[in-house]
Scaffold this motif. Structure first.
Motif, PDB file in Angstrom:
ATOM      1  N   ARG A  86     -11.085 -18.451 -38.620  1.00 45.08           N
ATOM      2  CA  ARG A  86      -9.888 -17.569 -38.961  1.00 45.08           C
ATOM      3  C   ARG A  86      -8.836 -18.482 -38.944  1.00 45.08           C
ATOM      4  O   ARG A  86      -8.497 -19.356 -37.896  1.00 45.08           O
ATOM      5  N   GLU A  88      -4.597 -18.055 -39.257  1.00 44.50           N
ATOM      6  CA  GLU A  88      -3.488 -17.127 -39.184  1.00 44.50           C
ATOM      7  C   GLU A  88      -2.131 -17.946 -39.541  1.00 44.50           C
ATOM      8  O   GLU A  88      -1.828 -18.861 -38.873  1.00 44.50           O
ATOM      9  N   ILE A  97       2.554 -11.704 -39.039  1.00 51.51           N
ATOM     10  CA  ILE A  97       1.636 -12.406 -39.925  1.00 51.51           C
ATOM     11  C   ILE A  97       2.168 -12.512 -41.042  1.00 51.51           C
ATOM     12  O   ILE A  97       2.865 -11.642 -41.647  1.00 51.51           O
ATOM     13  N   TYR A 100      -3.419 -15.057 -43.663  1.00 51.15           N
ATOM     14  CA  TYR A 100      -4.448 -15.481 -42.872  1.00 51.15           C
ATOM     15  C   TYR A 100      -5.653 -15.595 -43.856  1.00 51.15           C
ATOM     16  O   TYR A 100      -5.727 -15.204 -44.962  1.00 51.15           O
TER      17      TYR A 100
END
Length: 448
Positions: A86, A88, A97, A100
């Protein structure tokens, strides 16, 4: 000389006493209080993600412009069924955010930004490197051009110097591992050279960094999972052409997890040592630029997680680690502790008061001159048992003379302030001259 004999006797004693007192006062007044005062620190925001019901954990942070890039793992099952990466992208201002990427490949351990590209490595996939522009518009996994990876192992740490990437990891040799370091062209990821360690063991590489003074690579590691099988930590020093310069190792059931350097080339190595089956002790070791240990600080009951040096201070995230029996989950506090170059305690801040932290020992923090960005994770109880949250902490840091500490989300625990008095050369010279004048004056008076 008229009047000199009058100095002999009470008058001479009085004048000599006054002169000596004046010299002492000058020394005291001109001495500097070099107090290792704490920089002003405040937790600005904490960002949590929960993309899966399994273990999600941020391992490293890189920064550029108004954004931070957080890499790590999501979906790591407690029954070891696997996990995937992952990435971000978050705004520095409030942690929200901005984008991502999570394609389903293996987890990421560490990252670095060179120019307008983000690079990240994984401890699972076959020695490929994630590369992306800084908008995360076209990330991909690339095996370095001209490099043929061996079967097994992975890449666990990455750094850069000039136009080259230096990527460290391990290869599987039977039931053991051996360390490797790859030198790559940062422009096209072309393979330049490979270093292979002579040693084979169950240890892994946890960090790689370039000493800013000697331009030597320090590759550090050991065995963390499980710590009670660890032999001891290991440091391999290489030049930028991957020639081995020195090996430093210990056999004390310890592992080295994180490293940083100051502007004079001194290295600060953080790790953890197993004291007994349910008791571990963190440590910070300070080395000169040649690899000789000059200071060691033991930190019982804590594990050194990540460290970073900046502007005279060593910022260290530590975990107060308490195992609830052999199969219990680790109940912990995540702390940010500050030390001076001599490893004296300066400040201590609680980042996560009651959380359960499950540390993955790869990756690093980031600092942009204003804020420190700390990756991590929390384990919380859920209906199905346990699940892990991905966590990122932003802590603003100001020099002591520029700000005051505001507690915000954090609770500040009893700052330690140590003050030492250093006599300036000018004050010492003045004092010596005054004392010499007094002594000469009294000798002349005595002859008279």
């Amino acid at each position: 000389m008229v009047g000199l004999p009058a100095i002999h006797g009470y008058g001479g004693v009085l004048i000599a006493s006054i002169a000596l007192l004046l010299a002492l006062c000058l020394v005291i007044q001109c001495s500097l209080d070099v107090g290792a005062q704490s920089p002003a620190m405040r937790v600005d925001w904490v960002a949590l993600s929960n993309p899966t019901r399994e273990l999600d954990h941020a391992t490293a942070v890189c920064e550029a412009g108004d954004l931070i890039y957080v890499v790590g793992v999501q979906g790591l099952a407690f029954d070891s069924r696997g996990a995937y990466l992952r990435v971000e992208m978050r705004f520095k201002s409030n942690g929200s955010i901005a984008g991502y990427w999570s394609p389903g490949f293996d987890p990421l351990a560490d990252c670095v930004i060179v120019g307008d590209r983000l690079y990240a490595v994984s401890w699972s996939f076959a020695h490929g490197i994630m590369v992306s522009d800084l908008s995360l518009s076209s990330p991909m996994i690339v095996v370095p051009r001209g490099y043929r990876p061996e079967f097994g192992g992975g890449l666990t740490a990455i750094t850069s110097h000039g136009n080259h990437l230096y990527v460290a990891g391990f290869e599987r040799v039977g039931e053991a591992y051996r360390w490797i370091v790859l030198k790559l062209d940062a422009g096209n990821l072309a393979f330049v050279k490979k270093y292979t360690s002579n040693a084979t063991s169950r240890s892994e590489v946890y960090s790689i960094a370039v000493n800013p003074v000697t331009r030597h690579l320090w590759v550090i590691g050991g065995q963390f999972f499980p710590l009670y099988f660890a032999g001891g930590f290991r440091i391999e020093m290489l030049d930028l052409d991957l020639n081995l310069m020195r090996v430093i190792s210990r056999d004390d059931r310890s592992t080295a997890l994180t490293i940083g350097f100051d502007e004079n080339g001194y290295a600060y190595l953080g790790g953890v040592r197993l004291v007994s089956e349910y008791n571990m002790s963190g440590f910070i070791a300070r080395y000169d630029m040649n690899g000789n240990e000059v200071a060691l600080k033991e930190m019982p009951g804590r594990m050194i997680y990540k460290l970073l040096y900046s502007n005279g201070y060593l910022y260290v995230t530590t975990i107060e680690y308490h195992l609830e029996g052999r199969t219990g989950m680790p109940r912990s506090k995540l702390l940010l502790e500050v030390f001076d170059k001599n490893l004296n305690d300066i400040h201590r801040m609680v980042l996560d008061e009651d959380a359960t932290i499950f540390p993955i020992p790869f990756g690093k923090m980031a600092f942009d001159g204003r804020s420190l960005y700390v990756p991590g994770g929390k384990i919380v109880e859920s209906e199905g048992g346990w699940e892990g949250l991905w966590a990122v902490y932003s802590i603003s840091i100001s020099p002591p003379e520029l700000g005051t500490t505001t507690e915000a989300y954090a609770r500040v625990e009893s700052p330690f302030v140590k003050t030492q008095h250093t006599i300036t050369p000018i004050a010492l010279l003045i004092a010596v001259v005054l004392v010499a004048i007094v002594v000469a004056w009294m000798l002349i008076a005595k002859r008279k």
